[in-house]
Write a protein that holds these residues in place. Structure first.
Motif, PDB file in Angstrom:
ATOM      1  N   CYS A 178      27.937  40.840  32.498  1.00  7.45           N
ATOM      2  CA  CYS A 178      28.878  41.896  32.912  1.00  7.45           C
ATOM      3  C   CYS A 178      29.982  41.321  33.789  1.00  7.45           C
ATOM      4  O   CYS A 178      31.149  41.708  33.672  1.00  7.45           O
ATOM      5  CB  CYS A 178      28.128  42.999  33.652  1.00  7.45           C
ATOM      6  N   ALA A 179      29.636  40.390  34.692  1.00  5.48           N
ATOM      7  CA  ALA A 179      30.642  39.787  35.572  1.00  5.48           C
ATOM      8  C   ALA A 179      31.675  39.003  34.769  1.00  5.48           C
ATOM      9  O   ALA A 179      32.873  39.043  35.067  1.00  5.48           O
ATOM     10  CB  ALA A 179      29.959  38.889  36.594  1.00  5.48           C
ATOM     11  N   VAL A 180      31.220  38.300  33.734  1.00  4.91           N
ATOM     12  CA  VAL A 180      32.159  37.517  32.914  1.00  4.91           C
ATOM     13  C   VAL A 180      33.163  38.425  32.218  1.00  4.91           C
ATOM     14  O   VAL A 180      34.376  38.156  32.225  1.00  4.91           O
ATOM     15  CB  VAL A 180      31.381  36.664  31.887  1.00  4.91           C
ATOM     16  N   VAL A 181      32.688  39.504  31.625  1.00  5.72           N
ATOM     17  CA  VAL A 181      33.621  40.371  30.904  1.00  5.72           C
ATOM     18  C   VAL A 181      34.558  41.090  31.872  1.00  5.72           C
ATOM     19  O   VAL A 181      35.739  41.321  31.554  1.00  5.72           O
ATOM     20  CB  VAL A 181      32.844  41.379  30.018  1.00  5.72           C
ATOM     21  N   ILE A 182      34.078  41.438  33.077  1.00  6.68           N
ATOM     22  CA  ILE A 182      34.970  42.049  34.071  1.00  6.68           C
ATOM     23  C   ILE A 182      36.070  41.072  34.464  1.00  6.68           C
ATOM     24  O   ILE A 182      37.244  41.442  34.596  1.00  6.68           O
ATOM     25  CB  ILE A 182      34.162  42.500  35.303  1.00  6.68           C
ATOM     26  N   HIS A 183      35.701  39.808  34.648  1.00  3.80           N
ATOM     27  CA  HIS A 183      36.703  38.803  35.009  1.00  3.80           C
ATOM     28  C   HIS A 183      37.703  38.577  33.874  1.00  3.80           C
ATOM     29  O   HIS A 183      38.903  38.385  34.122  1.00  3.80           O
ATOM     30  CB  HIS A 183      36.005  37.493  35.361  1.00  3.80           C
ATOM     31  N   LEU A 184      37.230  38.596  32.635  1.00  3.00           N
ATOM     32  CA  LEU A 184      38.146  38.407  31.508  1.00  3.00           C
ATOM     33  C   LEU A 184      39.097  39.588  31.355  1.00  3.00           C
ATOM     34  O   LEU A 184      40.252  39.416  30.960  1.00  3.00           O
ATOM     35  CB  LEU A 184      37.349  38.206  30.223  1.00  3.00           C
ATOM     36  N   LEU A 185      38.613  40.786  31.666  1.00  6.59           N
ATOM     37  CA  LEU A 185      39.485  41.961  31.588  1.00  6.59           C
ATOM     38  C   LEU A 185      40.485  41.984  32.729  1.00  6.59           C
ATOM     39  O   LEU A 185      41.621  42.439  32.557  1.00  6.59           O
ATOM     40  CB  LEU A 185      38.634  43.235  31.613  1.00  6.59           C
ATOM     41  N   ASP A 186      40.064  41.490  33.914  1.00  7.51           N
ATOM     42  CA  ASP A 186      40.946  41.476  35.080  1.00  7.51           C
ATOM     43  C   ASP A 186      40.714  40.171  35.835  1.00  7.51           C
ATOM     44  O   ASP A 186      39.809  40.082  36.664  1.00  7.51           O
ATOM     45  CB  ASP A 186      40.660  42.682  35.980  1.00  7.51           C
ATOM     46  N   PRO A 187      41.504  39.134  35.559  1.00  9.39           N
ATOM     47  CA  PRO A 187      41.291  37.832  36.210  1.00  9.39           C
ATOM     48  C   PRO A 187      41.387  37.878  37.722  1.00  9.39           C
ATOM     49  O   PRO A 187      40.899  36.965  38.394  1.00  9.39           O
ATOM     50  CB  PRO A 187      42.405  36.956  35.612  1.00  9.39           C
ATOM     51  N   SER A 188      42.009  38.907  38.286  1.00 14.54           N
ATOM     52  CA  SER A 188      42.130  39.003  39.746  1.00 14.54           C
ATOM     53  C   SER A 188      40.911  39.654  40.398  1.00 14.54           C
ATOM     54  O   SER A 188      40.907  39.875  41.604  1.00 14.54           O
ATOM     55  CB  SER A 188      43.379  39.814  40.100  1.00 14.54           C
TER      56      SER A 188
END
Length: 498
Positions: A178-188
């Motif tokens: 889940c953390a990876v996909v959140i980071h990919l959706l919003d790199p900030s």
């Protein structure tokens, strides 16, 4: 028919995602699908039908029992944690891998059927994540159990350690994917936004612990899993405590801190200022002619004005400052480590930030010519008129203007009264009670006179009694403190980063 199906597929929200996020989602989905195909093709990975049915039934009962709680819980950010994984962790530990996978998918399907709204690609990804987490958890349980038994561990310790390891792996796989996909959706995204705050991590820990207990009970007898239902229901209700505490101290219309909570926080900051021989400023702001806005445009327009003022206050205060709704159209701000000069400057900047606002509101009746109509466009729509806001601000500073919070509020109230009688849209510091002068009025820094609404009464015909602001309004509910950058100047109001 084929064209319609193709058009439907092209309209999926999945294709609107950033390319890295879309590729990652599809990769996780395909990996889960391949894992499921491999497990389901192996007949030896089935078994424990009675335990599986009871765990699924208990999971459904828990989901339904917690439905009212979940409707009440506020959902914020990309993460939302609950105790549904308890039954998935128990299934991954107590059942063969294929049967555990069927339980996980069955619980996710029930959630999908009962969900009022669901974004398909998100549901598919979440299901794929828990499928992989369950598969890794079961593999971990079997591996650790075998390794510890071979290593000569006590038969009583082996299953406990293996269960804990499996639960940790389940939670870790779920959190990382889940953390990876959140980071990919919003790199900030920050680590807190990706993995959750302390409260959300606590929910993960509770789910892991309860999952181990339910699995252990189910291994003794399948029916023992029922004992986990009341525990999970009670735990789910406990998740509301933090939100209820926040709601109890928050103003419902502005989401600022209410006066009782504001007073408690400011008393603590004021005590710290006394111990350190520091300073502390109080700003008391009142929206000018707010009653006239309500009378001419309705209370819904008045609520819109309150929210706008609260947003502008949040946008300029520091993270160390405490802003609250004092009652009605009055707002109060506590500012630690701010002296007289900086407090007055901060008050002027606050007044300017609010007085520059022009809001579109819906005209009512024959008062459509009120204000300065403009092209409302998307803001107000046809028939909207523009209203300019102004505020008057009273200032008080510890210790020169008072040594207790009540004294400071009274001092700031006299300053607010002086600003009102001087023409509004002003900043003023009240003078001591022994001084015959009501206050020292500081005109606007930009020397712009306050706007006068049509039909507005003379300021002296609408007196503001000193001391009346010490009685907070009935509609006072805390705000979530903003997180702006800390300014170099302790009295300088900066733009919020939130």
């Amino acid at each position: 028919m084929a064209d319609r199906a193709a058009h439907h597929v092209r309209s999926w929200g999945l294709w609107a995602l950033p390319a890295p996020a879309m590729v990652f989602l599809l990769l996780v989905d395909l990996t889960a699908l391949a894992c499921a195909a491999g497990l389901l093709s192996d007949r030896t990975s089935f078994g424990g039908a009675m335990t599986a049915v009871i765990l699924c039934a208990c999971g459904v009962v828990s989901v339904e029992g917690a439905r009212q709680v979940e409707r009440r819980r506020r959902r914020g950010g990309a993460l939302h944690k609950d105790l549904q994984p308890v039954w998935m962790i128990a299934a991954a530990i107590a059942l063969p891998p294929a049967t555990a996978l069927v339980c996980v998918v069955a619980l996710r399907l029930w959630w999908r059927v009962r969900a009022s709204r669901c974004i398909p690609h998100r549901w598919v990804f979440s299901t794929a994540v828990v499928m992989l987490a369950a598969a890794f958890a079961h593999s971990t349980y079997v591996t650790v159990d075998s390794a510890l038994a071979t290593g000569g561990w006590s038969p009583r310790q082996v299953p406990i350690v293996a269960m804990v390891a499996a639960a940790v792996v389940f939670v870790a796989v779920d959190a990382v994917l889940c953390a990876v996909v959140i980071h990919l959706l919003d790199p900030s995204s920050t680590p807190r936004e990706m993995f959750g705050d302390r409260a959300e991590l606590t929910v993960d820990a509770v789910a892991a612990g309860l999952g181990c207990l339910v699995a252990a009970a189910s291994m003794v007898t399948p029916w023992a899993g029922i004992l986990g239902v009341p525990i999970t229901l009670a735990g789910q209700r406990a998740l509301l405590l933090g939100q209820l505490e926040s709601e109890a101290s928050t103003d419902g219309k502005t989401e600022l801190t209410n006066f009782p909570r504001w007073r408690q926080e400011v008393e603590e900051l004021l005590d710290r200022a006394r111990r350190r021989d520091g300073t502390f400023a109080i700003l008391l702001a009142d929206i000018d002619h707010f009653k006239l806005i309500n009378d001419r445009h309705g209370h819904l327009a008045g609520d819109h004005v309150l929210r706008e003022v609260a947003d502008r206050i949040r946008a300029v205060i520091r993270s160390a400052d405490v802003a609250g709704r004092f009652g009605g159209e009055e707002f109060v701000i506590g500012m630690p480590d701010v002296d007289v000069r900086h407090a007055v400057g901060a008050a002027h900047r606050l007044r300017s930030a609010i007085s520059d606002a022009q809001l579109p509101v819906r005209a009512r009746g024959d008062l459509a010519d009120f204000g300065e109509p403009g092209d409302a466009g998307d803001l107000g729509g046809p028939g909207a008129v523009w209203v300019r806001l102004t505020v008057s601000v009273g200032v008080a500073v510890y210790p020169v203007d008072g040594t207790t919070l009540d004294h400071l509020l009274e001092f700031a109230d006299r300053g607010l009264y002086a600003a009102k009688t001087a023409g509004r849209d002003r900043v003023s510091r009240g003078l001591p009670p022994a001084d015959p002068v009501t206050g020292s009025v500081l005109p606007p820094a930009d020397s712009v006179a306050a706007s006068v609404l049509p039909g507005q009464p003379d300021s002296r015909a609408d007196p503001y009694r000193p001391g009346r602001h010490l009685r907070p309004g009935r509609h006072a509910l805390p705000g979530l403190p903003p997180e702006p950058e800390e300014p170099a100047d302790p009295g300088r109001l900066t733009a919020s980063s939130s």
